[in-house]
Design an enzyme around this catalytic site. Structure first.
Site, PDB file in Angstrom:
ATOM      1  N   LYS A  59       0.844  -1.085  -0.018  1.00 46.13           N
ATOM      2  CA  LYS A  59      -0.102   0.105  -0.013  1.00 46.13           C
ATOM      3  C   LYS A  59       0.976   1.278  -0.064  1.00 46.13           C
ATOM      4  CE  LYS A  59      -4.323  -1.517   1.925  1.00 46.13           C
ATOM      5  NZ  LYS A  59      -5.495  -1.412   3.118  1.00 46.13           N
ATOM      6  N   ASP A  96      -9.900   3.459   1.973  1.00 43.04           N
ATOM      7  CA  ASP A  96     -10.137   2.701   3.350  1.00 43.04           C
ATOM      8  C   ASP A  96     -10.985   3.849   4.436  1.00 43.04           C
ATOM      9  OD1 ASP A  96      -9.084   0.237   2.760  1.00 43.04           O
ATOM     10  OD2 ASP A  96      -7.027   0.882   3.218  1.00 43.04           O
TER      11      ASP A  96
HETATM   12  P1  NDP Z   1      -0.066  -3.350   9.918  1.00 40.66           P
HETATM   13  O1  NDP Z   1       0.837  -4.621  10.037  1.00 40.66           O
HETATM   14  O2  NDP Z   1       0.159  -2.120   9.346  1.00 40.66           O
HETATM   15  O3  NDP Z   1      -0.521  -2.801  11.603  1.00 40.66           O
HETATM   16  C1  NDP Z   1      -0.617  -3.895  12.643  1.00 40.66           C
HETATM   17  C2  NDP Z   1      -0.926  -3.153  14.050  1.00 40.66           C
HETATM   18  O4  NDP Z   1      -1.033  -4.116  14.980  1.00 40.66           O
HETATM   19  C3  NDP Z   1       0.408  -2.424  14.542  1.00 40.66           C
HETATM   20  O5  NDP Z   1      -0.245  -1.325  15.225  1.00 40.66           O
HETATM   21  C4  NDP Z   1       0.938  -3.298  15.493  1.00 40.66           C
HETATM   22  O6  NDP Z   1       1.742  -2.571  16.264  1.00 40.66           O
HETATM   23  C5  NDP Z   1      -0.358  -3.949  15.907  1.00 40.66           C
HETATM   24  N1  NDP Z   1       0.239  -5.193  16.785  1.00 40.66           N
HETATM   25  C6  NDP Z   1       0.383  -6.337  16.160  1.00 40.66           C
HETATM   26  N2  NDP Z   1       1.065  -7.410  17.001  1.00 40.66           N
HETATM   27  C7  NDP Z   1       0.389  -6.830  18.196  1.00 40.66           C
HETATM   28  C8  NDP Z   1       0.538  -7.090  19.613  1.00 40.66           C
HETATM   29  N3  NDP Z   1       0.952  -8.620  19.918  1.00 40.66           N
HETATM   30  N4  NDP Z   1       0.121  -6.646  20.456  1.00 40.66           N
HETATM   31  C9  NDP Z   1      -0.603  -5.261  20.074  1.00 40.66           C
HETATM   32  N5  NDP Z   1      -0.342  -4.497  19.111  1.00 40.66           N
HETATM   33  C10 NDP Z   1       0.069  -5.442  17.996  1.00 40.66           C
HETATM   34  O7  NDP Z   1      -1.454  -3.926   9.829  1.00 40.66           O
HETATM   35  P2  NDP Z   1      -2.907  -3.070   9.063  1.00 40.66           P
HETATM   36  O8  NDP Z   1      -2.855  -1.892   9.656  1.00 40.66           O
HETATM   37  O9  NDP Z   1      -2.785  -3.206   7.371  1.00 40.66           O
HETATM   38  O10 NDP Z   1      -3.887  -4.229   9.442  1.00 40.66           O
HETATM   39  C11 NDP Z   1      -4.184  -4.399  10.777  1.00 40.66           C
HETATM   40  C12 NDP Z   1      -5.791  -5.092  10.924  1.00 40.66           C
HETATM   41  O11 NDP Z   1      -6.797  -4.398  10.112  1.00 40.66           O
HETATM   42  C13 NDP Z   1      -5.836  -6.659  10.104  1.00 40.66           C
HETATM   43  O12 NDP Z   1      -6.239  -7.429  10.835  1.00 40.66           O
HETATM   44  C14 NDP Z   1      -6.073  -6.375   8.701  1.00 40.66           C
HETATM   45  O13 NDP Z   1      -6.928  -7.453   8.437  1.00 40.66           O
HETATM   46  C15 NDP Z   1      -7.275  -5.218   9.271  1.00 40.66           C
HETATM   47  N6  NDP Z   1      -7.703  -4.316   8.144  1.00 40.66           N
HETATM   48  C16 NDP Z   1      -9.024  -4.210   7.812  1.00 40.66           C
HETATM   49  C17 NDP Z   1      -9.602  -3.628   6.967  1.00 40.66           C
HETATM   50  C18 NDP Z   1     -10.996  -3.745   6.601  1.00 40.66           C
HETATM   51  O14 NDP Z   1     -11.507  -3.289   5.426  1.00 40.66           O
HETATM   52  N7  NDP Z   1     -11.781  -4.220   7.362  1.00 40.66           N
HETATM   53  C19 NDP Z   1      -8.778  -2.907   5.830  1.00 40.66           C
HETATM   54  C20 NDP Z   1      -7.258  -3.140   6.459  1.00 40.66           C
HETATM   55  C21 NDP Z   1      -6.704  -3.631   7.527  1.00 40.66           C
HETATM   56  P3  NDP Z   1       3.287  -2.468  16.386  1.00 40.66           P
HETATM   57  O15 NDP Z   1       3.406  -1.292  15.549  1.00 40.66           O
HETATM   58  O16 NDP Z   1       3.678  -2.387  17.832  1.00 40.66           O
HETATM   59  O17 NDP Z   1       3.765  -3.652  15.576  1.00 40.66           O
END
Ligand code: NDP
Length: 272
Positions: A59, A96
């Site tokens: 993205k 989004d």
């Molecule tokens: P990213 O990888 O960009 O972000 C992941 C996020 O999750 C970060 O803030 C990360 O924090 C956090 N995270 C990961 N592991 C942990 C943990 N163990 N404890 C706490 N926080 C954690 O992913 P996206 O933002 O692209 O996607 C996130 C979710 O949103 C996914 O499940 C995806 O499927 C969903 N999504 C849904 C959409 C929809 O249309 N409904 C559209 C886009 C996404 P850190 O920075 O600390 O790693």
């Protein structure tokens, strides 16, 4: 275009609409490995595509291969939709944030962004679109918490240029207390997604009337939404965002703004 893309529900959604509106064509999965965008994206025009969606992990990187990027997508810092324009040039969009706001409005037509403080968990790609769309919509206070604090601070600083003090980075350790007095709680982390542990969050301080939204859609009812429902909070799952982000993309390619029908909703739900 994504890597992996086999899990994507987008072909189901767009092919349903292509058929419903009598349009010739199909929406196909394009597994594009990291590092190969430079050749994959220009190929769209030669292959006769109207455009495509881009998803994880492309993205942000895909923006560099656009001739033009829509102003909203520039602010988000990522694109999820590419349009091959009539002259063959490529324009990037991000739908989004629109999809997210629309999912709240579909579930709660009277929802207002300025009804009270908002707590957003996560500062990844989804969070960028969600936070920006909430601020654009008039949210007055957005508490942003992320496991890695630097990412939340960076987002708060970046959006601070435009929205002043609206977006505040709050330490992850304070997430339970950060629920007090909120009107909306949003999970944009991957915690609670199929295969991941549940989000570690104590809802005791969350007002019973607060809307709880999770952008995850596999499963539809995450442990967070289950816990919120059990204590009487209204909830919104991530399917609405997925369906609603697809509408303006389809319109950009085919000049038809498609409807989210109950039949489409059931079809996608059956796969989750
Ligand atoms: P990213 O990888 O960009 O972000 C992941 C996020 O999750 C970060 O803030 C990360 O924090 C956090 N995270 C990961 N592991 C942990 C943990 N163990 N404890 C706490 N926080 C954690 O992913 P996206 O933002 O692209 O996607 C996130 C979710 O949103 C996914 O499940 C995806 O499927 C969903 N999504 C849904 C959409 C929809 O249309 N409904 C559209 C886009 C996404 P850190 O920075 O600390 O790693």
């Amino acid at each position: 275009m994504g890597w992996p893309v086999s899990h994507s529900r987008s072909p189901l959604i767009h092919n349903y609409w292509l058929q419903k509106y009598g349009l010739t064509g199909s929406y196909v999965q394009l597994p594009v490995a990291p590092g190969t965008l430079a050749t994959a994206i220009p190929g769209l025009k030669a292959l006769g595509f109207k455009g495509c969606n881009v998803t994880i992990p492309h993205k942000v990187d895909a923006m560099a291969f656009m001739d033009e990027v829509d102003s909203n997508a520039k602010r988000v810092g990522a694109i999820n939709t590419i349009v091959v324009q009539a002259d063959g040039s490529l324009k990037g969009f991000n739908t989004d944030g629109y999809g997210y706001i629309q999912s709240l409005l579909d579930a709660k037509p009277n929802w207002q962004a300025d009804a009270g403080p908002v707590t957003v968990l996560g500062a990844g790609g989804a969070a960028r679109a969600v936070v920006l769309s909430l601020a654009d919509r008039g949210a007055k206070e957005i508490r942003l918490l992320n496991r890695s604090p630097a990412a939340a601070q960076a987002l708060a600083d970046e959006f601070g240029n435009e929205f002043g003090e609206v977006v505040k980075a709050v330490p992850w350790a304070a997430r339970h207390a950060a629920l007090s007095s909120v009107a909306l709680l949003v999970n944009t982390t991957s915690q609670g997604m199929h295969g991941n542990p549940a989000l570690d969050l104590d809802l005791t301080d969350l007002p019973r009337g607060a809307l709880v939204s999770d952008v995850i859609y596999v499963p539809l009812e995450t442990p967070l939404l289950q816990a919120a429902k059990a204590r009487g909070n209204p909830t919104v799952d991530g399917l609405g965002m997925l369906l609603n982000q697809a509408r303006p993309a389809f319109e950009a390619w085919f000049s038809v703004l498609p409807d989210i029908t109950p039949e489409l909703q059931r079809m996608v739900e059956a796969t989750l």
